[in-house]
Motif scaffolding. Structure first.
Motif, short mmCIF file in Angstrom:
data_model
loop_
_atom_site.label_atom_id
_atom_site.label_comp_id
_atom_site.label_asym_id
_atom_site.label_seq_id
_atom_site.Cartn_x
_atom_site.Cartn_y
_atom_site.Cartn_z
N GLY A 100 8.28 8.80 -8.96
CA GLY A 100 6.99 8.18 -9.32
C GLY A 100 6.79 6.87 -8.59
N LEU A 101 5.67 6.21 -8.90
CA LEU A 101 5.41 4.89 -8.30
C LEU A 101 6.03 3.83 -9.22
CD1 LEU A 101 1.74 5.15 -6.95
CD2 LEU A 101 3.91 5.48 -5.75
N VAL A 102 6.74 2.89 -8.62
CA VAL A 102 7.51 1.91 -9.41
C VAL A 102 6.57 1.13 -10.35
CG1 VAL A 102 9.12 -0.04 -9.28
CG2 VAL A 102 9.13 1.70 -7.48
N HIS A 103 6.97 1.05 -11.61
CA HIS A 103 6.16 0.37 -12.63
C HIS A 103 6.11 -1.14 -12.33
CE1 HIS A 103 4.78 -0.97 -16.54
NE2 HIS A 103 4.55 0.30 -16.87
N PRO A 104 4.92 -1.77 -12.53
CA PRO A 104 4.81 -3.22 -12.25
C PRO A 104 5.85 -4.06 -13.00
CG PRO A 104 2.64 -2.27 -12.69
CD PRO A 104 3.65 -1.17 -12.92
N HIS A 105 6.23 -3.64 -14.24
CA HIS A 105 7.25 -4.38 -15.00
C HIS A 105 8.57 -4.43 -14.23
CE1 HIS A 105 9.69 -5.58 -18.53
NE2 HIS A 105 10.55 -4.68 -18.08
N VAL A 106 8.92 -3.30 -13.61
CA VAL A 106 10.19 -3.22 -12.87
C VAL A 106 10.13 -4.11 -11.62
CG1 VAL A 106 11.82 -1.64 -11.75
CG2 VAL A 106 10.51 -0.86 -13.72
N LEU A 107 8.99 -4.09 -10.93
CA LEU A 107 8.84 -4.94 -9.74
C LEU A 107 8.98 -6.41 -10.14
CD1 LEU A 107 5.85 -3.17 -7.94
CD2 LEU A 107 8.19 -3.28 -7.12
N ARG A 108 8.35 -6.78 -11.25
CA ARG A 108 8.42 -8.18 -11.71
C ARG A 108 9.86 -8.55 -12.05
NH1 ARG A 108 4.51 -7.14 -15.42
NH2 ARG A 108 2.58 -6.95 -14.25
N CYS A 109 10.59 -7.66 -12.74
CA CYS A 109 12.00 -7.95 -13.07
C CYS A 109 12.83 -8.14 -11.80
CB CYS A 109 12.61 -6.81 -13.90
SG CYS A 109 12.08 -6.84 -15.60
N GLY A 110 12.44 -7.46 -10.73
CA GLY A 110 13.18 -7.59 -9.46
C GLY A 110 12.68 -8.76 -8.63
N GLY A 111 11.74 -9.54 -9.16
CA GLY A 111 11.24 -10.72 -8.45
C GLY A 111 10.22 -10.38 -7.38
N ILE A 112 9.55 -9.24 -7.50
CA ILE A 112 8.56 -8.82 -6.50
C ILE A 112 7.18 -8.79 -7.15
CG2 ILE A 112 7.82 -6.86 -5.06
CD1 ILE A 112 10.83 -6.29 -4.60
N ASP A 113 6.20 -9.35 -6.47
CA ASP A 113 4.84 -9.46 -7.02
C ASP A 113 4.12 -8.11 -6.93
OD1 ASP A 113 2.27 -10.02 -7.72
OD2 ASP A 113 2.10 -11.83 -6.46
N PRO A 114 3.80 -7.49 -8.10
CA PRO A 114 3.15 -6.16 -8.07
C PRO A 114 1.71 -6.20 -7.55
CG PRO A 114 3.47 -6.91 -10.34
CD PRO A 114 4.06 -7.96 -9.46
N ASP A 115 1.12 -7.43 -7.44
CA ASP A 115 -0.23 -7.50 -6.88
C ASP A 115 -0.18 -7.41 -5.35
OD1 ASP A 115 -1.39 -7.72 -9.34
OD2 ASP A 115 -1.14 -9.90 -9.41
N ILE A 116 0.97 -7.64 -4.78
CA ILE A 116 1.09 -7.56 -3.30
C ILE A 116 1.79 -6.27 -2.88
CG2 ILE A 116 2.02 -8.72 -1.24
CD1 ILE A 116 1.98 -11.34 -2.88
N TYR A 117 2.84 -5.95 -3.62
CA TYR A 117 3.67 -4.80 -3.22
C TYR A 117 3.57 -3.65 -4.20
CZ TYR A 117 5.97 -7.71 0.27
OH TYR A 117 6.22 -8.49 1.36
N ASN A 120 0.81 -1.25 0.00
CA ASN A 120 0.00 0.00 0.00
C ASN A 120 0.83 1.29 0.00
OD1 ASN A 120 -2.38 -1.56 0.14
ND2 ASN A 120 -2.03 -1.80 2.36
N VAL A 121 1.90 1.31 -0.73
CA VAL A 121 2.70 2.55 -0.81
C VAL A 121 2.01 3.50 -1.80
CG1 VAL A 121 4.92 3.53 -1.48
CG2 VAL A 121 4.84 1.34 -0.28
N SER A 122 1.94 4.76 -1.44
CA SER A 122 1.23 5.71 -2.31
C SER A 122 2.09 6.95 -2.58
CB SER A 122 -0.07 6.15 -1.64
OG SER A 122 0.25 6.99 -0.54
N ILE A 123 1.58 7.80 -3.45
CA ILE A 123 2.25 9.06 -3.77
C ILE A 123 2.41 9.91 -2.51
CG2 ILE A 123 1.90 11.28 -4.98
CD1 ILE A 123 2.67 9.31 -6.99
N ALA A 124 1.46 9.79 -1.57
CA ALA A 124 1.54 10.57 -0.32
C ALA A 124 2.84 10.23 0.42
CB ALA A 124 0.33 10.28 0.56
N ASN A 125 3.22 8.93 0.42
CA ASN A 125 4.47 8.53 1.08
C ASN A 125 5.68 9.16 0.39
OD1 ASN A 125 2.85 5.41 1.15
ND2 ASN A 125 3.22 6.64 2.99
N LEU A 126 5.62 9.19 -0.95
CA LEU A 126 6.72 9.79 -1.72
C LEU A 126 6.86 11.28 -1.39
CD1 LEU A 126 8.76 10.06 -4.06
CD2 LEU A 126 6.83 10.14 -5.64
#
Ligand code: FA5
Length: 345
Positions: A292-309, A225-231
């Protein structure tokens, strides 16, 4: 002739006494001139030989030669003794080295401005719970571009004037610190909070605000649940701490970077004026970073599930930040090795 013999004996006795008394190099040199110099006593005695008969020369000559040899060897020996004494005294003097003696005008080195600013940034981020991460400056095309959602055909590659290692390899000098995003995700997994100070390279002409070798600081935060507000809150906290200004205002504008969605640019209110100055070009705001908010493609390349994180990322120019903080008007000074500049930090 007898008087000459007496004179030789007298000269020898006086010479021996004088040499014994000599206590330093100067007095020894005076003795040499007095006895062996061009007008010295022994030289004059030698001259007087010329007036004697052959018979007399045979008798007095060897005595005079002995006197001259004796004078030379006594003089040399005394010189060596004095030299030895001098060296011993010098060694003793150096043994007594008083470390408390104040030495004015001693030139002290100072930290390079890079070290200063990186240490400050490091203190701020670590106090917010971020860990420092590093990556290679010679990077692969995959981490610098593909994993960041910039495939070979993507027009965004034109934004980064890349220095390739050779025509046929996929190795390059990293154009930004963003490749460390995927490397850090692979190495550390989620949740994750890292900052990455490091050198970056672009095939660019230099001017007062552009260099072909410069530095960036990347920030990456991943959790649920990270959002632009955190950034926005993180950027504000960081800038307020660095510029020691309470309630520093920031301005968020939409922008485009393929590895974040949405993409933003963050400007901050000029810490030097309220109405507009030359540094903020009379706008009251200074452009600072891409984010910005990390793109789901980048999270996937890093081995992190964009549906969770989800996560946010930002990147800013380190020299540009230091230039604002210290009022430096030319980026090329950072690598110029100009002492008058370096000594100020
Ligand atoms: C990037 O490099 C992105 N990687 C930043 C980013 C990170 C966006 C994470 C989103 C998420 P950009 O090309 O705008 O973006 O460069 C970022 C900063 O680097 C600029 O704002 C500027 O401060 C600095 N910079 C860029 N080119 C140069 C240069 N030639 N000389 C000095 N500083 C430069």
């Amino acid at each position: 002739m007898n008087s000459l013999k007496d004179e030789i004996q007298k000269t020898k006795t006086e010479l021996e006494h004088a040499i014994k008394q000599a206590s330093n190099e100067e007095s020894l040199e005076t003795i040499r001139i007095t006895y062996l110099g061009r007008n010295g006593r022994i030289t004059t005695l030698m001259e007087s030989l010329k007036k004697l008969s052959l018979e007399e020369k045979r008798l007095v000559g060897p005595l005079l030669n002995d006197l001259k040899l004796c004078a030379e060897s006594l003089w040399c020996e005394r010189g060596q003794v004095l030299m030895h004494e001098h060296l011993c005294q010098e060694a003793k003097r150096q043994e007594h080295f008083d470390v408390t003696v104040y030495r004015p005008n001693t030139a002290l080195g100072s930290l390079h401005i890079y070290t200063h600013i990186i240490r400050q940034i490091e203190d701020i981020f670590t106090s917010m719970g971020y860990a420092r991460a590093d990556g290679p400056e010679i990077e692969t095309e995959y981490y610098n571009f593909d994993a960041l959602n910039i495939p070979a055909i993507h027009p965004a590659r034109d934004m980064y004037d890349t220095i390739w290692i050779s025509d046929f390899s996929n190795m390059l000098l990293r154009t930004h610190t963003s490749p460390v995003q995927v490397r850090a995700m692979e190495e550390r997994g989620a949740p994750l909070a890292v900052f990455v100070p490091g050198r970056t390279y672009r095939h660019e002409a230099t001017d007062a605000t552009h260099d072909f070798m410069f530095s960036q600081v990347e920030g990456l935060f991943i959790d649920k649940n990270v959002s632009i507000a955190n950034l926005i809150a993180t950027s504000k906290a960081f800038l307020s701490a660095l510029f020691e200004v309470k309630d520093l205002a920031i301005r968020v504008r939409p922008s485009y970077f393929p590895f974040v969605e949405p993409g933003l640019e963050i400007d901050f209110s000029c810490p030097f004026c309220t109405t507009g100055c030359s540094l903020c070009k009379k706008s009251g705001f200074i452009e600072l970073m891409g984010a910005g908010l990390v793109h789901p493609h980048v999270l996937r390349c890093g081995g992190i599930d964009p549906d969770i994180y989800s996560g946010f990322a930002f990147g800013f120019g380190l020299e540009r930040l230091a230039m604002i903080k210290y009022g430096i008007n030319d980026i090329r000074l950072f690598h110029g090795n100009k002492l008058s500049f370096l000594e100020q930090f």
